[in-house]
Write a protein that holds these residues in place. Structure first.
Motif, PDB file in Angstrom:
ATOM      1  N   PRO A 249       0.713  -1.291   0.081  1.00 24.35           N
ATOM      2  CA  PRO A 249      -0.167   0.084   0.206  1.00 24.35           C
ATOM      3  C   PRO A 249       0.688   1.175  -0.095  1.00 24.35           C
ATOM      4  CG  PRO A 249      -0.980  -1.590   1.451  1.00 24.35           C
ATOM      5  CD  PRO A 249       0.411  -2.243   1.129  1.00 24.35           C
TER       6      PRO A 249
ATOM      7  N   GLN B 163      -1.977  -6.224   8.794  1.00 23.84           N
ATOM      8  CA  GLN B 163      -2.700  -5.296   8.080  1.00 23.84           C
ATOM      9  C   GLN B 163      -2.184  -5.068   6.705  1.00 23.84           C
ATOM     10  OE1 GLN B 163      -5.929  -4.650   8.777  1.00 23.84           O
ATOM     11  NE2 GLN B 163      -5.192  -5.460  10.781  1.00 23.84           N
TER      12      GLN B 163
ATOM     13  N   HIS C 100      -3.809  -6.540   2.877  1.00 24.70           N
ATOM     14  CA  HIS C 100      -4.371  -5.496   2.008  1.00 24.70           C
ATOM     15  C   HIS C 100      -4.571  -5.848   0.630  1.00 24.70           C
ATOM     16  CE1 HIS C 100      -4.519  -1.583   0.113  1.00 24.70           C
ATOM     17  NE2 HIS C 100      -4.683  -0.963   1.153  1.00 24.70           N
TER      18      HIS C 100
END
Length: 275
Positions: free
Chosen positions: A163, A252, A256
């Motif tokens: 990300p 996380q 993603h």
């Protein structure tokens, strides 16, 4: 191999203190599930190529959850036998043609010139005495018998898309912390690339190393395994320099939808004992 004598020997000695994964914890089921989903297709395809069939005697060392041993037992039925060993063989299912033994491949003896096929996956990388264990596996083969070692090389396994740049750097720090943790426990993270040469030095012939690299995304079994390790190996990862906040964040990152990475290299290496 005498089941009762080997059980007592392994129970007294116990598992190696530095070994990272314990087969008898609440985390083991998920560990084995992820490994089987990720690696069993490669492992069993290679084993099938040996011609393993009805009547063969097979040995699966460090059988873990028993998925490979169970597959072998189905192939050698009804007249063959698979011996599945582990220092804590509590996760290996019972079934006809599958004999389960508590056994330490470093400390406990193996019968010599007994098996048509010996297999071990992700075991020797963890053992400082890996060459001793490999020599013992080689002697356990009948002349003409096959050995298959499936091992990681963690020197490769880059993040390909994250990300953000910071997220990618965090993922790489997480992998580096894992490698420090394994090294501190006596593991060789690059053992996969050295396996073929070690098998040749042990006296095997017709060595055939096949490397496999898999693309990873958030739903890949290998990524699920890494997410699991942030819980399973939490204490060791913190000791290796990660914080709980970083472990939560890297979970996380790996979950993603844009996350993409390469797996480490998984080597499946076969060799044959000379006739």
């Amino acid at each position: 191999m005498n089941p009762s004598s080997h059980a007592s020997a392994a129970t007294v000695a116990g598992p190696r203190q530095g070994y990272v994964f314990d087969n008898d914890t609440t985390h083991a089921t998920e560990q084995h599930r992820c490994l089987a989903a990720w690696l069993d297709p490669v492992t069993t395809a290679r084993l099938a190529g040996t011609g393993v069939t009805d009547g063969w005697r097979c040995l699966d060392i460090g059988a873990g959850g028993g998925s490979v041993a169970t597959w072998l037992a189905e192939r050698v039925a009804p007249t063959g036998e698979v011996v599945a060993t582990d220092v804590k063989p509590v996760r290996i299912p019972a079934r006809p043609g599958l004999r389960v033994l508590r056994h330490d491949v470093v400390r406990d003896p193996l019968p010599e010139e007994t098996f048509d096929l010996v297999h071990s996956r992700l075991v020797l990388r963890h053992l400082p005495e890996r060459h001793t264990a490999l020599a013992k596996m080689t002697r356990a083969l009948r002349p003409g018998g096959r050995l298959q070692l499936d091992e990681f090389d963690n020197d490769y396994g880059p993040v390909l898309l994250a990300p953000s740049r910071a997220a990618g750097e965090l993922y790489e720090r997480f992998l580096a912390a894992k490698e420090r943790m394994f090294a501190d426990a006596g593991a060789d993270g690059a053992w996969g690339q050295r396996t073929a040469a070690a098998m040749r030095e042990a006296g095997l012939v017709d060595i055939d190393p096949v490397p496999h690299v898999m693309p990873w995304h958030a739903d890949s079994a290998g990524v699920h395994l890494l997410v699991h390790h942030t819980h399973h190996l939490r204490d060791r990862l913190v000791a290796a320099g990660m914080t709980d906040a970083e472990l939560a964040e890297v979970r996380q990152v790996m979950r993603h939808p844009e996350f993409r990475a390469s797996s480490c290299v998984f080597y499946s290496v076969q060799g044959r004992r000379p006739r």
